[in-house]
Design an enzyme around this catalytic site. Structure first.
Site, PDB file in Angstrom:
ATOM      1  N   ASP A 147       5.065   4.649   0.443  1.00 43.29           N
ATOM      2  CA  ASP A 147       5.387   6.047   0.205  1.00 43.29           C
ATOM      3  C   ASP A 147       5.950   6.750   1.428  1.00 43.29           C
ATOM      4  O   ASP A 147       6.166   7.948   1.423  1.00 43.29           O
ATOM      5  CB  ASP A 147       4.174   6.801  -0.343  1.00 43.29           C
ATOM      6  CG  ASP A 147       3.970   6.454  -1.805  1.00 43.29           C
ATOM      7  OD1 ASP A 147       4.694   5.554  -2.284  1.00 43.29           O
ATOM      8  OD2 ASP A 147       3.106   7.057  -2.457  1.00 43.29           O
ATOM      9  N   SER A 174       0.841  -1.192   0.000  1.00 47.05           N
ATOM     10  CA  SER A 174       0.000   0.000   0.000  1.00 47.05           C
ATOM     11  C   SER A 174       0.880   1.246   0.000  1.00 47.05           C
ATOM     12  O   SER A 174       2.007   1.238   0.482  1.00 47.05           O
ATOM     13  CB  SER A 174      -0.885   0.004   1.232  1.00 47.05           C
ATOM     14  OG  SER A 174      -0.082   0.155   2.369  1.00 47.05           O
ATOM     15  N   LYS A 175       0.307   2.301  -0.551  1.00 48.14           N
ATOM     16  CA  LYS A 175       1.017   3.575  -0.590  1.00 48.14           C
ATOM     17  C   LYS A 175       1.369   4.015   0.823  1.00 48.14           C
ATOM     18  O   LYS A 175       2.414   4.586   1.064  1.00 48.14           O
ATOM     19  CB  LYS A 175       0.121   4.638  -1.237  1.00 48.14           C
ATOM     20  CG  LYS A 175       0.240   4.657  -2.748  1.00 48.14           C
ATOM     21  CD  LYS A 175      -0.371   5.938  -3.285  1.00 48.14           C
ATOM     22  CE  LYS A 175       0.071   6.295  -4.676  1.00 48.14           C
ATOM     23  NZ  LYS A 175       1.468   6.553  -4.876  1.00 48.14           N
ATOM     24  N   ARG A 176       0.463   3.709   1.737  1.00 44.33           N
ATOM     25  CA  ARG A 176       0.656   4.139   3.120  1.00 44.33           C
ATOM     26  C   ARG A 176       2.000   3.626   3.665  1.00 44.33           C
ATOM     27  O   ARG A 176       2.698   4.305   4.396  1.00 44.33           O
ATOM     28  CB  ARG A 176      -0.489   3.608   3.983  1.00 44.33           C
ATOM     29  CG  ARG A 176      -0.581   4.183   5.372  1.00 44.33           C
ATOM     30  CD  ARG A 176      -1.894   3.767   6.006  1.00 44.33           C
ATOM     31  NE  ARG A 176      -2.051   2.319   6.013  1.00 44.33           N
ATOM     32  CZ  ARG A 176      -1.496   1.512   6.907  1.00 44.33           C
ATOM     33  NH1 ARG A 176      -0.776   2.005   7.873  1.00 44.33           N
ATOM     34  NH2 ARG A 176      -1.695   0.210   6.859  1.00 44.33           N
TER      35      ARG A 176
END
Ligand code: GLU
Length: 476
Positions: free
Chosen positions: A258, A253-255
């Site tokens: 990123d 996930s981007k969470r």
């Protein structure tokens, strides 16, 4: 065998995140293991996505993680410049060669035309790709459009009905059909090359032996192979690293991804733990071992132990590993690393033996560095006492213990753990008090809570003045 030369080639569009760090680390480990060179190349040809400061931040993040660059923008090297926007002439020269040989062609289609084309193809359920209408333009037509300054790009003419077959050092033999590849734009209307042309040209001129990158680039590889072919060059070895996945095996996930490497460090993860954890995102050692220093990784790393199935990013495991490193690195190192967290609370840590002892005690109980600050609050503040603890402290038994202890300490203050233990034991024996009745009052008086480090540790950390002060206060 060609000398091993690998490159980490980030686009300066943001911070170094987990996926980028994994690629950089595997490049680095492979280079070190093989006695090769590690190159950093900045791929800044997508001018719309540039983020100011991203390049110095990337360089700093790699430095912080102890990934040393042999050639790159900051250190130079004989194959520079290492920033793509400084190499435009080199790409134009190769683009001209492709054009002259008929491998590339001008395309004047506007973005409206291309959007329409895509929508029509989608409506008919066809594979979406450029329909090559500009390939049919006559030479005079092209000439006049160029002369009148119509915006244009250069496209690579992909082969028809061709099967691309190549070996990937992790995935083995890979086959892909040319019907799945579009006539890729290689030079944009702003005169900048696209990633595909620039990466191939640079990998060739920088003599890159192994292209190590994430699996998301696998589908671009046929285009790159075709470019090598058209330019008459030998392709490097291909190494596509497995995807990084969430625990439920969906794409990371981007969470999680990123999040910049710096912010993991700020949260209190140690670089040693992050490196170790990330090294195991796709690679494993010869046995079940889980803990490796960077030096050990450099010695043990090999591409044949990188798996092709996705690697699960398990935060619980990172936490566990961080705790292991917090406990196993020298206390002086941990002391240095926690200084900034203490300073944020207004505490300027000293490099003395008392502080070292405090860190040694605190680190046994934590997962992240800032938790050390929380744990140590008892040494810097007089914590609030609960009502029942207050009652305990005020009881006859407690007052008896504390008074007696105080009177011994006034004449004979202990200097070592053994002496502290001896005095506490003597207090109990002389007063005929033992167990909780003896230890609880002392703990409540000194750290204002029933649990915590052993009493000798508390003495060594607080020091004589503070111990006597806290005892006096508890007796009052
Ligand atoms: N610039 C590409 C990226 O941002 C590099 C891909 C490659 O390594 O070929 O990931």
């Amino acid at each position: 065998m060609k000398p091993v030369r690998v490159r980490f080639a980030p686009s300066p569009t943001g911070y170094l995140h987990i996926g980028g760090l994994r690629t950089a680390l595997y490049d680095y480990l492979f280079a070190r293991n093989q006695g090769g060179r590690m190159i950093l190349r900045i791929e800044d040809t997508d001018r719309n996505r540039l983020v100011e400061d991203a390049t110095p931040k990337l360089i700093r993040a790699l430095e912080t993680m102890d990934i040393r660059i042999d050639e790159g923008p900051a250190v130079g090297g004989e194959f520079g410049p290492y920033v793509q926007s400084e190499r435009l002439d080199i790409y134009h020269e190769q683009a001209d060669r492709l054009l002259e040989a008929g491998h590339a062609y001008h395309c004047f289609c506007s973005s409206e035309t291309l959007t329409q084309m895509r929508e029509d193809q989608q409506a008919k359920g066809e594979f979406v790709k450029y329909d090559r209408r500009c390939l049919k333009l006559s030479a005079p037509d092209i000439k006049s459009k160029l002369e009148s300054g119509v915006p244009h790009v250069l496209r690579l003419k992909m082969p028809d009905d061709h099967r691309f077959v190549f070996d990937d050092l992790i995935r083995g033999r890979v086959e892909m059909d040319s019907s799945q590849s579009d006539d890729q734009v290689i030079l944009k209307s702003d005169g900048f090359p696209t990633y595909h042309l620039a990466a191939v040209v640079d990998d060739h001129f920088m003599q890159i032996s192994h292209v190590i990158r994430g699996e998301e680039w696998l589908s671009s590889t046929p285009k790159h192979i075709w470019l090598y072919n058209c330019l008459g060059w030998d392709a490097p070895e291909w190494v596509h690293l497995p995807l990084i996945l969430n625990k439920d095996r969906s794409k990371l996930s981007k969470r999680m991804n990123d999040v910049s490497v710096e912010s993991y460090l700020e949260k209190g993860y140690l670089k040693e733990a992050l490196i170790n954890f990330i090294a195991l995102l796709g690679w494993h050692g010869a046995d079940d071992r889980e803990l490796y220093s960077l030096d050990e990784l450099c010695r043990e790393f090999s591409l044949d132990r990188v798996s092709k199935s996705g690697a699960v990013f398990d935060l619980t495991k990172l936490d566990w590993m961080n705790g292991m490193y917090i406990r196993s690195l020298p206390p002086e190192t941990i002391l240095e690393r926690v200084k900034s967290y203490f300073l944020a609370q207004g505490i300027d840590l000293q490099n003395d033996s008392r502080t070292c002892r405090m860190i040694s005690v605190a680190r046994e109980r934590v997962t992240l560095l800032p938790e050390i600050v929380d744990y140590c609050r008892m040494f810097y503040h007089k914590l609030p006492l609960s009502e029942s603890d207050q009652d305990t402290l005020g009881s006859d038994n407690s007052q008896k213990v504390l008074n007696y202890l105080q009177s011994i300490l006034e004449h004979n203050y202990p200097q070592t753990d053994e002496e502290v233990d001896h005095i506490v034991k003597a207090t109990g024996e002389d007063l005929q008090i033992k167990g909780k009745q003896l230890y609880l009052p002392i703990r409540l008086a000194l750290i204002r809570q029933p649990h915590g480090p052993d009493i000798a540790g508390i003495f060594m950390i607080l020091g004589q003045d503070e111990i006597m002060e806290r005892l006096r206060e508890a007796i009052q």
